[in-house]
Design a protein around this motif. Structure first.
Motif, short mmCIF file in Angstrom:
data_model
loop_
_atom_site.label_atom_id
_atom_site.label_comp_id
_atom_site.label_asym_id
_atom_site.label_seq_id
_atom_site.Cartn_x
_atom_site.Cartn_y
_atom_site.Cartn_z
N THR A 283 59.92 42.38 38.36
CA THR A 283 58.81 43.15 38.93
C THR A 283 57.52 42.85 38.17
O THR A 283 57.50 42.85 36.94
N LEU A 284 56.47 42.60 38.93
CA LEU A 284 55.14 42.35 38.38
C LEU A 284 54.22 43.51 38.78
O LEU A 284 54.30 44.00 39.90
N VAL A 285 53.37 43.92 37.85
CA VAL A 285 52.36 44.94 38.15
C VAL A 285 50.98 44.39 37.82
O VAL A 285 50.85 43.46 37.01
N ALA A 286 49.97 44.96 38.43
CA ALA A 286 48.60 44.52 38.18
C ALA A 286 48.28 44.63 36.69
O ALA A 286 48.59 45.64 36.05
N ASN A 287 47.67 43.59 36.15
CA ASN A 287 47.33 43.52 34.74
C ASN A 287 46.00 44.24 34.49
O ASN A 287 44.96 43.77 34.95
N PRO A 288 45.99 45.35 33.76
CA PRO A 288 44.74 46.10 33.55
C PRO A 288 43.71 45.35 32.72
O PRO A 288 42.52 45.68 32.76
N GLU A 289 44.14 44.35 31.95
CA GLU A 289 43.21 43.59 31.13
C GLU A 289 42.60 42.40 31.87
O GLU A 289 41.73 41.71 31.34
N TYR A 290 43.06 42.16 33.10
CA TYR A 290 42.57 40.99 33.84
C TYR A 290 41.17 41.26 34.38
O TYR A 290 40.93 42.26 35.05
N ALA A 291 40.23 40.36 34.07
CA ALA A 291 38.84 40.52 34.49
C ALA A 291 38.38 39.36 35.37
O ALA A 291 37.18 39.19 35.59
N GLY A 292 39.32 38.56 35.87
CA GLY A 292 38.97 37.37 36.63
C GLY A 292 38.63 37.64 38.08
O GLY A 292 38.62 38.80 38.54
N ASP A 293 38.39 36.55 38.82
CA ASP A 293 37.99 36.65 40.22
C ASP A 293 39.14 37.02 41.16
O ASP A 293 38.92 37.59 42.22
N ASN A 294 40.36 36.66 40.78
CA ASN A 294 41.50 36.85 41.68
C ASN A 294 42.13 38.23 41.50
O ASN A 294 43.31 38.36 41.18
N GLN A 295 41.31 39.24 41.73
CA GLN A 295 41.76 40.62 41.56
C GLN A 295 42.80 40.96 42.63
O GLN A 295 42.57 40.74 43.82
N PRO A 296 43.94 41.51 42.24
CA PRO A 296 44.97 41.83 43.22
C PRO A 296 44.66 43.09 44.00
O PRO A 296 43.93 43.97 43.54
N THR A 297 45.21 43.16 45.20
CA THR A 297 45.12 44.36 46.03
C THR A 297 46.37 45.21 45.89
O THR A 297 46.31 46.43 45.80
N ILE A 298 47.52 44.54 45.86
CA ILE A 298 48.80 45.24 45.76
C ILE A 298 49.12 45.51 44.29
O ILE A 298 49.04 44.60 43.46
N GLU A 299 49.50 46.72 43.98
CA GLU A 299 49.71 47.11 42.59
C GLU A 299 51.00 46.54 42.02
O GLU A 299 51.06 46.19 40.84
N GLU A 300 52.03 46.42 42.84
CA GLU A 300 53.34 46.00 42.32
C GLU A 300 54.01 45.04 43.28
O GLU A 300 54.09 45.29 44.48
N ILE A 301 54.48 43.91 42.73
CA ILE A 301 55.25 42.94 43.51
C ILE A 301 56.60 42.76 42.83
O ILE A 301 56.66 42.39 41.65
N THR A 302 57.66 43.01 43.57
CA THR A 302 59.01 42.78 43.07
C THR A 302 59.58 41.54 43.75
O THR A 302 59.47 41.40 44.97
N ILE A 303 60.15 40.66 42.96
CA ILE A 303 60.78 39.45 43.50
C ILE A 303 62.28 39.56 43.28
O ILE A 303 62.76 39.55 42.14
N ARG A 304 63.01 39.71 44.37
CA ARG A 304 64.47 39.78 44.31
C ARG A 304 65.05 38.38 44.36
O ARG A 304 64.55 37.50 45.04
N PHE A 305 66.14 38.20 43.61
CA PHE A 305 66.81 36.90 43.57
C PHE A 305 67.96 36.93 44.57
O PHE A 305 68.96 37.62 44.36
#
Length: 610
Positions: A283-305
């Motif tokens: 599971t990936l969550v939005a990085n609060p320290e990220y200040a770049g241009d590619n700001q995410p819209t979705i807060e959490e992405i889970t990748i199932r195997f």
């Protein structure tokens, strides 16, 4: 996705990674556009196992899908595909053409997810690892590799400097043998190449956290002291410090579940790892320290195997996942055609299937494929056309075709001319009688061939069965060496004789053949070595004329087929499917395919999954 088919025709194959796959509403949490509580789930067919995709062990699509979203860098490919300079991370400029001199500068506001600034220490560690300029000369790690896992063993010497990046002396950062100069208050480094390099823009990947490496390798607690220790070790060429630094860089970021130490998965990209359960999901969550241009819209992405593509389709139908990109089969196409509320995108991928033979590596002299007659004989038994007609044509129709070049993508400039002259015609159809004769002439009596492949991949299971049955007619005993851990085993001496898997394109680099076919390259998993090929690759690295590049590649292609390196089989038919619940999915031909613009994804129902 017909535009992707066109893209394949326009480009030569790019740099490669091991592929296991075919590959709203709500309240904004802040001004970035992030929607609080939003989440989606995607599926991938292979589990993540390393946060360092720049090692021979970790260089796999399953890993790089994740690190693409968590580790920022100076550029990336969109789905045109074209290279995009990521100026929100930093900038790079050519200071001089002769000698080729490149300056990289990280922006002041770029931080690791623990708040530590990204700076020259991270870039210098990247250079040391990707150039191997400071490695202990002539050290060979092969005897310290575990044949069961592909990882280095506990017996690995502690007094050698060895970065497992597969760097070679005449390509990429291997051409930067002088220690770079630091500038801009410790935020930039300037590198001078020993000679021109045509793909210099692609030679500097996303860095790993230097302070984390030093803290673990050297026992330092303070982040800034740790960074300085990295710089001191590199600038002073201090082998006593560089040995543990390289050892930790090689293996310290390998993990198959969430580590107890959160510093092992620090992020600089739009997302960061928050949860990881072995063989189930990450599971990936939005990085609060990220200040770049590619700001995410979705807060959490889970990748199932989900290794089984039909199981992935079922999960999509049940609403358990929102996005899938499984290896396409006829059953998959039929199953997806019957679903409502699902968008299906098809086309040709930048991945190709192939069988490679493991050459004599100096430690396994009894290797069956040390004998070129046996190599040729075995390749004559590979039922390429039957595999294509049985497994691929029902999906791709008229787009299904044999790939008959180790270098060129079908449709690319130079492909037809190369195929006409490279010797692949000898393996276009199965030749059992020819194989029998060659095998008899070789004098080899033990004809057992251990074939490594992904045992949890249905299409590969079917391919193995077809190869096994065909080869048996010529006298080969192809044994089932399939494994769910096949990716980590690739390149392990003596673990298998032949391998069946896919190479996935990650860039449009003209020099992409080097890491796979050059002696000692990071993707050279077969121990193949031909001085003439090495010399041609060295020429290609510095050749800027397109026609001359194609001519050199054609020569390399012919040598590979003439050495019976292996056979290419087909270009992957691609399929991506996603529910109406998610928007913004727009796959790329290059890895990381569906994930290349995950920051643009959005949910249409304005909330998280039930």
């Amino acid at each position: 996705m017909k535009r992707i088919s066109a893209a394949v025709a326009l480009t030569a194959v790019g740099a490669l990674a091991i592929s296991g796959c075919a590959a709203g509403g709500g309240d904004n949490g802040d001004d970035s556009g992030l929607i609080e509580g939003s989440s989606i789930t995607a599926a991938w067919n292979q589990a993540f196992y390393s946060y360092n995709g720049n090692t021979s062990f970790g260089n796999a699509t399953a890993n790089n899908n994740i690190t693409y979203l968590t580790l920022d860098g100076f550029n990336y490919y969109n789905n045109t595909p074209e290279l995009v300079q990521n100026t929100s991370f930093g900038t790079y400029e050519m200071v001089s053409e002769d000698p080729l001199t490149i300056k990289y500068t990280v922006n002041e506001d770029v931080k690791w997810s623990d708040g530590t600034p990204v700076d020259a220490a991270d870039l210098m560690l990247d250079w040391a690892a990707l150039s191997r300029a400071l490695d202990t000369p002539d050290f060979d790690p092969a005897e310290f590799t575990d044949p069961e896992t592909g990882e280095f063993t506990d017996a690995f010497p502690t007094d050698v400097v060895y970065f497992d990046s597969g760097a070679t002396a005449d390509a990429g950062l291997g051409l930067v043998t002088q220690t770079p100069e630091i500038g801009d208050d410790g935020r930039s480094i300037t590198m001078t190449y020993d000679q021109p390099y045509v793909d210099w823009e692609l030679s500097f990947p996303s860095p790993l956290p230097a302070h984390v490496v030093a803290k673990n390798a050297l026992g330092i607690e303070d982040n800034e002291e740790a960074k300085q220790a990295i710089l001191d070790a590199i600038e002073n060429e201090d082998d006593a410090a560089l040995a543990p630094i390289s050892a930790f860089w090689n293996a310290g970021f390998n993990f198959t579940e969430l580590p107890d130490d959160p510093e092992l998965y620090l992020a600089t990209g739009p997302y960061m790892i928050s949860d990881f359960v072995a063989d189930q999901y990450i599971t990936l969550v939005a990085n609060p320290e990220y200040a770049g241009d590619n700001q995410p819209t979705i807060e959490e992405i889970t990748i199932r195997f989900i290794p089984d593509p039909l199981a992935a389709v079922q999960a999509l139908e049940n609403g358990e996942v929102d996005v899938i990109s499984p290896q396409a089969t006829a059953d998959i196409k039929t199953a997806l055609d019957g679903l409502e509320g699902i968008t299906v995108v098809t086309g040709v991928e930048g991945t190709y299937e192939h069988v490679d033979l493991q050459f004599n590596n100096g430690r396994n002299p009894e290797n069956i494929f040390s004998n070129p007659q046996v190599r040729e004989a075995f390749l004559k038994t590979i039922p390429r056309q039957e595999i294509l007609d049985t497994l691929i044509r029902p999906i791709a129709g008229d787009d299904a075709l044999l790939r008959s070049s180790q270098i060129f993508v079908p449709g690319a400039d130079g492909y037809d001319e190369s195929v006409a002259a490279n010797g692949s015609e000898a393996f276009a159809e199965v030749d059992i009688e020819g194989a029998k004769q060659l095998l008899a002439e070789s004098g080899v009596t033990n004809t057992e061939v251990c074939l490594l492949y992904a045992s949890n991949n249905p299409r590969r299971v079917n391919e193995f069965a077809l190869i096994q049955a065909s080869a048996a007619q010529a006298g080969f005993n192809v044994t089932d060496c399939g494994s769910e851990q096949w990716g980590g085993l690739l390149g392990t001496p003596g673990a298998y004789d032949a391998s069946l898997f896919g190479w996935q394109s990650t860039s449009l680099a003209v020099t992409s053949s080097g890491p796979t076919f050059q002696t000692g390259g990071i993707n050279n998993l077969t121990f193949y070595s031909n001085p003439e090929v090495d010399e041609l690759i060295a020429q290609l690295n510095v050749e800027f004329d397109v026609d001359a590049q194609i001519d050199i590649q054609k020569q390399i292609d012919a040598l590979l087929w003439g050495d019976f390196y292996g056979v290419t089989i087909f270009q992957f038919p691609g399929v991506t499917a996603f529910s109406d619940r998610v928007e913004g999915i727009d796959p790329s031909i290059l890895a990381p395919t569906i994930f290349w613009n995950a920051w643009d994804w959005s949910v249409t129902d304005g909330g998280s999954e039930e």
